[in-house]
Design a protein around this motif. Sequence first.
Motif, short mmCIF file in Angstrom:
data_model
loop_
_atom_site.label_atom_id
_atom_site.label_comp_id
_atom_site.label_asym_id
_atom_site.label_seq_id
_atom_site.Cartn_x
_atom_site.Cartn_y
_atom_site.Cartn_z
N ALA A 38 2.37 -0.60 -1.97
CA ALA A 38 1.84 0.73 -2.23
C ALA A 38 1.05 0.77 -3.54
O ALA A 38 1.20 -0.09 -4.41
CB ALA A 38 2.98 1.75 -2.28
N TRP A 39 0.26 1.81 -3.69
CA TRP A 39 -0.36 2.14 -4.96
C TRP A 39 0.63 2.97 -5.77
O TRP A 39 1.30 3.86 -5.23
CB TRP A 39 -1.62 2.97 -4.74
N ILE A 40 0.76 2.66 -7.05
CA ILE A 40 1.54 3.49 -7.97
C ILE A 40 0.55 4.37 -8.71
O ILE A 40 -0.32 3.87 -9.44
CB ILE A 40 2.36 2.63 -8.94
N VAL A 41 0.65 5.67 -8.50
CA VAL A 41 -0.34 6.61 -9.01
C VAL A 41 0.34 7.58 -9.97
O VAL A 41 1.32 8.24 -9.61
CB VAL A 41 -1.01 7.39 -7.86
N PHE A 42 -0.17 7.67 -11.18
CA PHE A 42 0.30 8.64 -12.17
C PHE A 42 -0.64 9.85 -12.14
O PHE A 42 -1.85 9.69 -12.20
CB PHE A 42 0.30 8.03 -13.57
N ARG A 124 -0.41 3.61 1.39
CA ARG A 124 0.84 4.11 0.83
C ARG A 124 0.72 4.34 -0.66
O ARG A 124 0.17 3.52 -1.38
CB ARG A 124 1.98 3.14 1.14
N VAL A 125 1.24 5.47 -1.11
CA VAL A 125 1.14 5.87 -2.50
C VAL A 125 2.51 6.30 -3.00
O VAL A 125 3.20 7.10 -2.34
CB VAL A 125 0.13 7.02 -2.68
N VAL A 126 2.92 5.76 -4.14
CA VAL A 126 4.08 6.27 -4.88
C VAL A 126 3.50 7.09 -6.03
O VAL A 126 2.88 6.54 -6.95
CB VAL A 126 4.96 5.13 -5.42
N LEU A 127 3.68 8.40 -5.96
CA LEU A 127 3.09 9.30 -6.94
C LEU A 127 4.12 9.62 -8.03
O LEU A 127 5.22 10.09 -7.74
CB LEU A 127 2.64 10.59 -6.26
N VAL A 128 3.74 9.37 -9.28
CA VAL A 128 4.63 9.56 -10.42
C VAL A 128 4.09 10.71 -11.26
O VAL A 128 2.95 10.66 -11.73
CB VAL A 128 4.71 8.27 -11.28
N TRP A 129 4.91 11.77 -11.42
CA TRP A 129 4.51 12.89 -12.27
C TRP A 129 5.72 13.52 -12.91
O TRP A 129 6.85 13.10 -12.67
CB TRP A 129 3.66 13.89 -11.51
#
Length: 229
Positions: A38-42, A124-129
């Motif tokens: 997946a992409w890890i997206v902030f 696929r994206v893991v979104l971190v916020w």
Amino acid sequence: MEPATARAAGGRAGRVGDRPLDRARVAAHQKGAVNTRAWIVFLDESGVSLLPQVRRTYSPRGRTPLLRHRLNWKRASMAGALGYHSTDPDRGARLCFHLKPGSYDTVGLIEVLEQMKVFYRGERVVLVWDGLSAHWSRAMRAWVAEQDWLTLERLPAYAPELNPVELLWSSLKTRELANLAGDHLADVADATEKGIHRINDNPQLPWSFLAHTGLTIQPSHPLNLRKDQ
């Protein structure tokens, strides 16, 4: 949302998590991101207004520089998302950007995420916020539960230093937005767009934002040693 690059698709059931991230290594705490490639997206939001961002500058000796503006409190909000691939750094970092009048609520953020889905073409994206209420509202959780490409993860409380998008805002506010006394929000939007293009044109900058947080993406893999017979 302004695309930097875009590539092929994937998908899996969306999940909502609430696990704090470790400073030393993102991917070690996000095994799911590595396992699913997946992409890890902030993602983070920030506000701008017609009030200038006052910064130090040069002027002739003895002449204090003056900023003349209309004392207008009209505001706009920016959402920025920096993405890093969990297993393939050669795919580069990806920067998404969104600007709107007023402030973000759950509905506005869902619109941003829908555009992000198009930007990542379903990968696929893991979104971190962070823990902003709109990030974890009932409506947001219900929407994410229907997404087969998205997983949410939460930053620790009061830890903006772990989000590389904070460095993106700093870069914009010390360059393009510094001492900008615009007459209209369009002036601020144009300057911000110029800054986003500047950052997109320098592929090292998004990685430097991540490095400044002390986080890394790539997990350390043990060497596969082979004994000769």
